[in-house]
Write a protein that holds these residues in place. Structure first.
Motif, PDB file in Angstrom:
ATOM      1  N   LYS A 169     -23.391 -21.879   1.281  1.00 48.25           N
ATOM      2  CA  LYS A 169     -22.757 -21.490   2.543  1.00 48.25           C
ATOM      3  C   LYS A 169     -22.774 -19.974   2.757  1.00 48.25           C
ATOM      4  CE  LYS A 169     -19.068 -23.872   3.868  1.00 48.25           C
ATOM      5  NZ  LYS A 169     -17.732 -24.534   3.833  1.00 48.25           N
ATOM      6  N   GLN A 170     -23.456 -19.257   1.880  1.00 48.39           N
ATOM      7  CA  GLN A 170     -23.541 -17.798   1.945  1.00 48.39           C
ATOM      8  C   GLN A 170     -22.149 -17.157   1.994  1.00 48.39           C
ATOM      9  OE1 GLN A 170     -26.193 -17.250   5.300  1.00 48.39           O
ATOM     10  NE2 GLN A 170     -27.975 -17.377   3.952  1.00 48.39           N
ATOM     11  N   ILE A 171     -21.277 -17.668   1.140  1.00 51.01           N
ATOM     12  CA  ILE A 171     -19.928 -17.127   1.009  1.00 51.01           C
ATOM     13  C   ILE A 171     -19.929 -16.136  -0.151  1.00 51.01           C
ATOM     14  CG2 ILE A 171     -17.532 -17.677   0.417  1.00 51.01           C
ATOM     15  CD1 ILE A 171     -17.972 -20.385   1.833  1.00 51.01           C
ATOM     16  N   ARG A 172     -19.450 -14.953   0.118  1.00 55.79           N
ATOM     17  CA  ARG A 172     -19.390 -13.912  -0.905  1.00 55.79           C
ATOM     18  C   ARG A 172     -18.093 -14.068  -1.690  1.00 55.79           C
ATOM     19  NH1 ARG A 172     -17.481  -8.437  -0.006  1.00 55.79           N
ATOM     20  NH2 ARG A 172     -18.049  -7.224  -1.804  1.00 55.79           N
ATOM     21  N   ILE A 173     -18.161 -14.043  -3.016  1.00 56.39           N
ATOM     22  CA  ILE A 173     -16.968 -14.089  -3.852  1.00 56.39           C
ATOM     23  C   ILE A 173     -16.765 -12.700  -4.443  1.00 56.39           C
ATOM     24  CG2 ILE A 173     -15.875 -15.090  -5.895  1.00 56.39           C
ATOM     25  CD1 ILE A 173     -17.394 -17.669  -5.273  1.00 56.39           C
ATOM     26  N   GLU A 174     -15.624 -12.120  -4.130  1.00 53.51           N
ATOM     27  CA  GLU A 174     -15.307 -10.759  -4.550  1.00 53.51           C
ATOM     28  C   GLU A 174     -14.198 -10.823  -5.592  1.00 53.51           C
ATOM     29  OE1 GLU A 174     -13.118  -7.178  -2.257  1.00 53.51           O
ATOM     30  OE2 GLU A 174     -14.907  -7.979  -1.251  1.00 53.51           O
ATOM     31  N   LEU A 175     -14.395 -10.159  -6.712  1.00 55.60           N
ATOM     32  CA  LEU A 175     -13.414 -10.135  -7.798  1.00 55.60           C
ATOM     33  C   LEU A 175     -12.739  -8.764  -7.828  1.00 55.60           C
ATOM     34  CD1 LEU A 175     -12.174 -11.543 -10.266  1.00 55.60           C
ATOM     35  CD2 LEU A 175     -14.093 -10.667 -11.607  1.00 55.60           C
ATOM     36  N   ARG A 176     -11.400  -8.775  -7.773  1.00 54.07           N
ATOM     37  CA  ARG A 176     -10.625  -7.532  -7.836  1.00 54.07           C
ATOM     38  C   ARG A 176      -9.668  -7.629  -9.013  1.00 54.07           C
ATOM     39  NH1 ARG A 176      -8.952  -6.835  -1.477  1.00 54.07           N
ATOM     40  NH2 ARG A 176     -11.081  -6.857  -0.672  1.00 54.07           N
ATOM     41  N   SER A 220     -13.459 -23.858  -5.375  1.00 57.72           N
ATOM     42  CA  SER A 220     -14.063 -24.991  -4.683  1.00 57.72           C
ATOM     43  C   SER A 220     -13.356 -25.233  -3.356  1.00 57.72           C
ATOM     44  CB  SER A 220     -13.990 -26.233  -5.573  1.00 57.72           C
ATOM     45  OG  SER A 220     -14.424 -27.376  -4.870  1.00 57.72           O
ATOM     46  N   ASN A 221     -12.033 -25.260  -3.390  1.00 60.89           N
ATOM     47  CA  ASN A 221     -11.265 -25.449  -2.155  1.00 60.89           C
ATOM     48  C   ASN A 221     -11.526 -24.311  -1.173  1.00 60.89           C
ATOM     49  OD1 ASN A 221     -10.022 -27.825  -2.961  1.00 60.89           O
ATOM     50  ND2 ASN A 221      -8.021 -27.145  -2.269  1.00 60.89           N
ATOM     51  N   ALA A 222     -11.502 -23.097  -1.656  1.00 60.27           N
ATOM     52  CA  ALA A 222     -11.711 -21.944  -0.783  1.00 60.27           C
ATOM     53  C   ALA A 222     -13.069 -22.034  -0.091  1.00 60.27           C
ATOM     54  CB  ALA A 222     -11.607 -20.647  -1.590  1.00 60.27           C
ATOM     55  N   CYS A 223     -14.091 -22.438  -0.823  1.00 58.02           N
ATOM     56  CA  CYS A 223     -15.436 -22.541  -0.244  1.00 58.02           C
ATOM     57  C   CYS A 223     -15.552 -23.729   0.712  1.00 58.02           C
ATOM     58  CB  CYS A 223     -16.483 -22.633  -1.345  1.00 58.02           C
ATOM     59  SG  CYS A 223     -16.669 -21.080  -2.263  1.00 58.02           S
ATOM     60  N   LYS A 224     -14.934 -24.846   0.378  1.00 53.52           N
ATOM     61  CA  LYS A 224     -14.987 -26.027   1.256  1.00 53.52           C
ATOM     62  C   LYS A 224     -14.401 -25.733   2.633  1.00 53.52           C
ATOM     63  CE  LYS A 224     -14.463 -29.572  -2.269  1.00 53.52           C
ATOM     64  NZ  LYS A 224     -13.534 -30.558  -2.848  1.00 53.52           N
ATOM     65  N   PHE A 225     -13.331 -24.951   2.669  1.00 53.95           N
ATOM     66  CA  PHE A 225     -12.607 -24.740   3.914  1.00 53.95           C
ATOM     67  C   PHE A 225     -12.898 -23.397   4.572  1.00 53.95           C
ATOM     68  CE2 PHE A 225     -10.398 -28.017   1.553  1.00 53.95           C
ATOM     69  CZ  PHE A 225     -10.340 -29.013   2.513  1.00 53.95           C
ATOM     70  N   SER A 226     -13.883 -22.670   4.036  1.00 51.23           N
ATOM     71  CA  SER A 226     -14.303 -21.400   4.632  1.00 51.23           C
ATOM     72  C   SER A 226     -15.600 -21.592   5.409  1.00 51.23           C
ATOM     73  CB  SER A 226     -14.540 -20.349   3.550  1.00 51.23           C
ATOM     74  OG  SER A 226     -13.328 -19.972   2.943  1.00 51.23           O
ATOM     75  N   HIS A 227     -15.745 -20.776   6.426  1.00 53.24           N
ATOM     76  CA  HIS A 227     -16.957 -20.821   7.230  1.00 53.24           C
ATOM     77  C   HIS A 227     -18.078 -20.066   6.518  1.00 53.24           C
ATOM     78  CE1 HIS A 227     -14.984 -22.664  10.649  1.00 53.24           C
ATOM     79  NE2 HIS A 227     -13.962 -21.855  10.422  1.00 53.24           N
ATOM     80  N   PRO A 228     -19.324 -20.453   6.756  1.00 55.49           N
ATOM     81  CA  PRO A 228     -20.458 -19.735   6.160  1.00 55.49           C
ATOM     82  C   PRO A 228     -20.409 -18.241   6.505  1.00 55.49           C
ATOM     83  CG  PRO A 228     -21.200 -21.788   7.143  1.00 55.49           C
ATOM     84  CD  PRO A 228     -19.758 -21.607   7.548  1.00 55.49           C
ATOM     85  N   ARG A 281      -9.929 -29.852   8.037  1.00 49.77           N
ATOM     86  CA  ARG A 281     -11.177 -30.442   7.539  1.00 49.77           C
ATOM     87  C   ARG A 281     -12.102 -29.354   7.014  1.00 49.77           C
ATOM     88  NH1 ARG A 281      -8.776 -33.911   6.218  1.00 49.77           N
ATOM     89  NH2 ARG A 281      -7.846 -35.389   7.622  1.00 49.77           N
ATOM     90  N   SER A 282     -12.923 -29.731   6.051  1.00 47.48           N
ATOM     91  CA  SER A 282     -13.891 -28.786   5.497  1.00 47.48           C
ATOM     92  C   SER A 282     -14.845 -28.336   6.607  1.00 47.48           C
ATOM     93  CB  SER A 282     -14.652 -29.433   4.343  1.00 47.48           C
ATOM     94  OG  SER A 282     -15.391 -30.549   4.811  1.00 47.48           O
ATOM     95  N   THR A 283     -15.448 -27.195   6.409  1.00 44.92           N
ATOM     96  CA  THR A 283     -16.268 -26.608   7.469  1.00 44.92           C
ATOM     97  C   THR A 283     -17.692 -27.139   7.513  1.00 44.92           C
ATOM     98  OG1 THR A 283     -16.789 -24.726   6.053  1.00 44.92           O
ATOM     99  CG2 THR A 283     -14.912 -24.490   7.567  1.00 44.92           C
ATOM    100  N   ALA A 284     -18.122 -27.836   6.468  1.00 49.39           N
ATOM    101  CA  ALA A 284     -19.497 -28.352   6.450  1.00 49.39           C
ATOM    102  C   ALA A 284     -19.526 -29.809   5.989  1.00 49.39           C
ATOM    103  CB  ALA A 284     -20.383 -27.485   5.561  1.00 49.39           C
ATOM    104  N   GLY A 285     -18.432 -30.521   6.169  1.00 53.13           N
ATOM    105  CA  GLY A 285     -18.391 -31.943   5.823  1.00 53.13           C
ATOM    106  C   GLY A 285     -18.249 -32.243   4.343  1.00 53.13           C
ATOM    107  N   GLU A 286     -17.857 -31.250   3.534  1.00 52.88           N
ATOM    108  CA  GLU A 286     -17.686 -31.490   2.103  1.00 52.88           C
ATOM    109  C   GLU A 286     -16.557 -32.498   1.885  1.00 52.88           C
ATOM    110  OE1 GLU A 286     -18.774 -27.053   2.503  1.00 52.88           O
ATOM    111  OE2 GLU A 286     -17.377 -28.403   3.480  1.00 52.88           O
TER     112      GLU A 286
END
Length: 110
Positions: free
Chosen positions: A6-13, A37-45, A89-94
């Motif tokens: 989904k081209q989601i960037r994960i940033e670690l602080r 997993s939850n964060a990515c399922k419910f986030s937009h690309p 709902r998830s953003t890509a049907g996950e």
């Protein structure tokens, strides 16, 4: 893989002043995997998920913040209960079993 798809960037602080932590790496990995997993399922690309580890007094606090739709306040109490889902709902049907956050709660509450 879901973040990449989904081209989601994960940033670690990380808090620079954290002492060495003694914890069960397998359990912490499971907690983070479920949160991410939850964060990515419910986030937009194309959005960003931020994972933060910081010290709060004598505690180490891990937080995961996404840029998803959010959860209606009236449904927050259902989040950490087994097999409970919200109206969001998830953003890509996950698919979701409704167990991920319940597992997180069980591990963290120990």
């Amino acid at each position: 893989m879901l973040a990449e798809k989904k081209q989601i960037r994960i940033e670690l602080r990380l808090d620079a002043n954290l002492p060495e932590l003694s914890l069960d790496a397998g359990k912490i990995q499971q907690v983070l995997n479920n949160f991410l997993s939850n964060a990515c399922k419910f986030s937009h690309p194309g959005t960003t998920v931020v994972v933060r580890l910081e010290q709060d007094g004598a505690d180490a606090v891990i937080s995961v913040r996404d840029q998803g739709q959010g959860i209606p306040a009236a449904e927050l109490e259902r989040l950490f209960k087994p097999f409970q889902k919200t109206s969001v709902r998830s953003t890509a049907g996950e698919q979701s079993t409704g167990l991920g956050l319940a597992i997180v709660r069980k591990i963290v509450a120990g």
